[in-house]
Design a protein around this motif. Structure first.
Motif, PDB file in Angstrom:
ATOM      1  N   SER A 282      -6.140  -1.880  54.800  1.00 54.26           N
ATOM      2  CA  SER A 282      -6.661  -0.491  54.510  1.00 54.26           C
ATOM      3  C   SER A 282      -7.149  -0.620  53.046  1.00 54.26           C
ATOM      4  O   SER A 282      -7.158  -1.787  52.521  1.00 54.26           O
ATOM      5  CB  SER A 282      -5.252   0.278  54.333  1.00 54.26           C
ATOM      6  OG  SER A 282      -4.519  -0.129  53.221  1.00 54.26           O
ATOM      7  N   SER A 283      -7.994   0.500  52.642  1.00 58.81           N
ATOM      8  CA  SER A 283      -8.707   0.394  51.595  1.00 58.81           C
ATOM      9  C   SER A 283      -7.665   0.244  50.368  1.00 58.81           C
ATOM     10  O   SER A 283      -7.740  -0.471  49.329  1.00 58.81           O
ATOM     11  CB  SER A 283      -9.498   1.867  51.112  1.00 58.81           C
ATOM     12  OG  SER A 283     -10.575   1.642  52.095  1.00 58.81           O
ATOM     13  N   GLN A 284      -6.580   0.664  50.558  1.00 58.82           N
ATOM     14  CA  GLN A 284      -5.489   0.744  49.611  1.00 58.82           C
ATOM     15  C   GLN A 284      -5.237  -0.850  49.103  1.00 58.82           C
ATOM     16  O   GLN A 284      -5.076  -1.400  48.330  1.00 58.82           O
ATOM     17  CB  GLN A 284      -4.257   1.630  49.734  1.00 58.82           C
ATOM     18  CG  GLN A 284      -3.156   1.603  48.681  1.00 58.82           C
ATOM     19  CD  GLN A 284      -2.214   2.505  48.982  1.00 58.82           C
ATOM     20  OE1 GLN A 284      -2.032   3.545  50.153  1.00 58.82           O
ATOM     21  NE2 GLN A 284      -1.187   2.930  48.032  1.00 58.82           N
TER      22      GLN A 284
ATOM     23  N   LYS B  71     -18.951   1.863  52.036  1.00 54.56           N
ATOM     24  CA  LYS B  71     -19.775   2.772  52.400  1.00 54.56           C
ATOM     25  C   LYS B  71     -21.265   1.764  52.305  1.00 54.56           C
ATOM     26  O   LYS B  71     -22.249   2.097  53.325  1.00 54.56           O
ATOM     27  CB  LYS B  71     -19.912   3.720  51.390  1.00 54.56           C
ATOM     28  CG  LYS B  71     -19.189   4.906  51.790  1.00 54.56           C
ATOM     29  CD  LYS B  71     -19.177   6.181  50.740  1.00 54.56           C
ATOM     30  CE  LYS B  71     -18.004   6.958  50.979  1.00 54.56           C
ATOM     31  NZ  LYS B  71     -17.839   7.984  49.721  1.00 54.56           N
ATOM     32  N   ASN B  72     -21.571   0.866  51.251  1.00 56.84           N
ATOM     33  CA  ASN B  72     -22.545   0.003  51.220  1.00 56.84           C
ATOM     34  C   ASN B  72     -22.860  -0.793  52.469  1.00 56.84           C
ATOM     35  O   ASN B  72     -23.816  -1.084  53.006  1.00 56.84           O
ATOM     36  CB  ASN B  72     -22.619  -0.470  50.129  1.00 56.84           C
ATOM     37  CG  ASN B  72     -22.696   0.440  48.916  1.00 56.84           C
ATOM     38  OD1 ASN B  72     -23.471   1.645  48.902  1.00 56.84           O
ATOM     39  ND2 ASN B  72     -22.368   0.030  47.502  1.00 56.84           N
ATOM     40  N   ILE B  73     -21.632  -1.469  52.867  1.00 60.68           N
ATOM     41  CA  ILE B  73     -21.502  -2.377  53.973  1.00 60.68           C
ATOM     42  C   ILE B  73     -22.117  -1.368  55.365  1.00 60.68           C
ATOM     43  O   ILE B  73     -22.847  -2.069  56.116  1.00 60.68           O
ATOM     44  CB  ILE B  73     -20.133  -2.744  54.142  1.00 60.68           C
ATOM     45  CG1 ILE B  73     -19.728  -3.698  53.002  1.00 60.68           C
ATOM     46  CG2 ILE B  73     -19.943  -3.654  55.432  1.00 60.68           C
ATOM     47  CD1 ILE B  73     -18.203  -4.101  53.036  1.00 60.68           C
ATOM     48  N   LEU B  74     -21.631  -0.344  55.569  1.00 61.50           N
ATOM     49  CA  LEU B  74     -22.170   0.300  56.778  1.00 61.50           C
ATOM     50  C   LEU B  74     -23.480   0.827  56.575  1.00 61.50           C
ATOM     51  O   LEU B  74     -24.194   0.451  57.800  1.00 61.50           O
ATOM     52  CB  LEU B  74     -21.174   1.591  56.922  1.00 61.50           C
ATOM     53  CG  LEU B  74     -19.696   1.593  57.302  1.00 61.50           C
ATOM     54  CD1 LEU B  74     -18.903   2.958  57.084  1.00 61.50           C
ATOM     55  CD2 LEU B  74     -19.594   0.909  58.438  1.00 61.50           C
TER      56      LEU B  74
ATOM     57  N   LEU C  49      -7.362  -7.195  45.566  1.00 67.13           N
ATOM     58  CA  LEU C  49      -8.567  -7.625  44.857  1.00 67.13           C
ATOM     59  C   LEU C  49      -8.694  -7.052  43.529  1.00 67.13           C
ATOM     60  O   LEU C  49      -9.393  -7.273  42.587  1.00 67.13           O
ATOM     61  CB  LEU C  49      -9.991  -7.229  45.411  1.00 67.13           C
ATOM     62  CG  LEU C  49     -10.059  -7.864  46.825  1.00 67.13           C
ATOM     63  CD1 LEU C  49     -11.545  -7.373  47.259  1.00 67.13           C
ATOM     64  CD2 LEU C  49     -10.117  -9.532  46.639  1.00 67.13           C
ATOM     65  N   SER C  50      -7.602  -6.396  42.931  1.00 64.94           N
ATOM     66  CA  SER C  50      -7.452  -5.905  41.493  1.00 64.94           C
ATOM     67  C   SER C  50      -8.671  -4.905  41.233  1.00 64.94           C
ATOM     68  O   SER C  50      -9.285  -5.001  40.240  1.00 64.94           O
ATOM     69  CB  SER C  50      -7.263  -6.855  40.525  1.00 64.94           C
ATOM     70  OG  SER C  50      -6.114  -7.674  40.728  1.00 64.94           O
ATOM     71  N   LEU C  51      -8.906  -4.153  42.192  1.00 66.98           N
ATOM     72  CA  LEU C  51      -9.964  -3.353  42.250  1.00 66.98           C
ATOM     73  C   LEU C  51      -9.406  -1.972  42.457  1.00 66.98           C
ATOM     74  O   LEU C  51      -8.385  -1.556  43.228  1.00 66.98           O
ATOM     75  CB  LEU C  51     -11.254  -3.562  43.082  1.00 66.98           C
ATOM     76  CG  LEU C  51     -11.944  -4.855  42.796  1.00 66.98           C
ATOM     77  CD1 LEU C  51     -12.903  -4.996  44.097  1.00 66.98           C
ATOM     78  CD2 LEU C  51     -12.574  -4.705  41.583  1.00 66.98           C
ATOM     79  N   SER C  52     -10.097  -0.751  42.014  1.00 66.49           N
ATOM     80  CA  SER C  52      -9.635   0.630  42.494  1.00 66.49           C
ATOM     81  C   SER C  52     -10.057   1.209  43.871  1.00 66.49           C
ATOM     82  O   SER C  52     -10.892   0.304  44.300  1.00 66.49           O
ATOM     83  CB  SER C  52     -10.316   1.562  41.582  1.00 66.49           C
ATOM     84  OG  SER C  52     -11.848   1.881  41.824  1.00 66.49           O
ATOM     85  N   ILE C  53      -9.378   1.906  44.378  1.00 69.22           N
ATOM     86  CA  ILE C  53      -9.500   2.334  45.585  1.00 69.22           C
ATOM     87  C   ILE C  53     -10.877   2.828  46.017  1.00 69.22           C
ATOM     88  O   ILE C  53     -11.723   2.802  46.861  1.00 69.22           O
ATOM     89  CB  ILE C  53      -8.586   3.362  46.225  1.00 69.22           C
ATOM     90  CG1 ILE C  53      -7.133   2.611  46.356  1.00 69.22           C
ATOM     91  CG2 ILE C  53      -8.938   3.891  47.519  1.00 69.22           C
ATOM     92  CD1 ILE C  53      -5.949   3.738  46.450  1.00 69.22           C
ATOM     93  N   ARG C  54     -11.449   3.843  44.937  1.00 72.50           N
ATOM     94  CA  ARG C  54     -12.669   4.100  44.812  1.00 72.50           C
ATOM     95  C   ARG C  54     -13.868   3.267  44.831  1.00 72.50           C
ATOM     96  O   ARG C  54     -14.994   3.161  45.602  1.00 72.50           O
ATOM     97  CB  ARG C  54     -13.052   5.278  43.624  1.00 72.50           C
ATOM     98  CG  ARG C  54     -14.349   5.840  43.676  1.00 72.50           C
ATOM     99  CD  ARG C  54     -14.497   6.620  42.431  1.00 72.50           C
ATOM    100  NE  ARG C  54     -15.762   6.987  42.107  1.00 72.50           N
ATOM    101  CZ  ARG C  54     -16.286   8.056  42.776  1.00 72.50           C
ATOM    102  NH1 ARG C  54     -15.581   9.022  43.635  1.00 72.50           N
ATOM    103  NH2 ARG C  54     -17.460   8.346  42.376  1.00 72.50           N
ATOM    104  N   THR C  55     -13.589   2.107  44.320  1.00 74.05           N
ATOM    105  CA  THR C  55     -14.736   1.032  44.352  1.00 74.05           C
ATOM    106  C   THR C  55     -14.724   0.395  45.686  1.00 74.05           C
ATOM    107  O   THR C  55     -15.888   0.100  46.277  1.00 74.05           O
ATOM    108  CB  THR C  55     -14.194  -0.088  43.550  1.00 74.05           C
ATOM    109  OG1 THR C  55     -14.105   0.351  42.051  1.00 74.05           O
ATOM    110  CG2 THR C  55     -14.946  -1.258  43.519  1.00 74.05           C
ATOM    111  N   ILE C  56     -13.389   0.068  46.458  1.00 75.37           N
ATOM    112  CA  ILE C  56     -13.595  -0.305  47.658  1.00 75.37           C
ATOM    113  C   ILE C  56     -14.226   0.614  48.568  1.00 75.37           C
ATOM    114  O   ILE C  56     -15.142   0.102  49.353  1.00 75.37           O
ATOM    115  CB  ILE C  56     -11.958  -0.681  48.154  1.00 75.37           C
ATOM    116  CG1 ILE C  56     -11.197  -1.622  47.367  1.00 75.37           C
ATOM    117  CG2 ILE C  56     -11.915  -1.007  49.542  1.00 75.37           C
ATOM    118  CD1 ILE C  56     -12.069  -2.983  47.189  1.00 75.37           C
TER     119      ILE C  56
END
Length: 102
Positions: A20-22, A40-43, A28-35
């Motif tokens: 999951s994004s969470q 979205k960019n991958i799609l 990866l120690s990133l925010s969910i918003r960043t993921i």
């Protein structure tokens, strides 16, 4: 053409691993918003809308490979009473760039 960044490839492989994004954010120690932005960019970059489309992209891009085998995966016991060869699909991640160092 594969124009994904290293980070996008990393996230793509985790998504294909049903994370999951969470959980990706935590790993990866990133925010969910960043993921979510990366997803979205991958799609957008791959021009697909589904998980199957992402899987097909990853295979074509050489990020994963699928191998037909008669060897059962660990924990599976082959039925020796069956006279036909049992086929299994093994999915290998070719570029394992998402494993963090401890």
């Amino acid at each position: 053409k594969n124009n994904l960044t290293k980070r996008e490839k990393e996230i793509l492989l985790l998504v294909l691993d049903e994370q999951s994004s969470q959980s990706v954010a935590a790993l990866l120690s990133l925010s969910i918003r960043t993921i979510e932005t990366h997803r979205k960019n991958i799609l957008r970059k791959t021009n697909v809308n589904t998980l199957i489309g992402l899987l097909k992209f990853a295979i074509k891009a050489g990020l994963i490979e699928i191998i037909a085998t008669t060897t059962p995966p660990p924990g599976k016991i082959k039925d020796i009473t069956n006279t036909t060869d049992v086929k299994y699909l093994e999915i290998r991640i070719v570029s394992v760039c998402y494993i963090q160092e401890l």
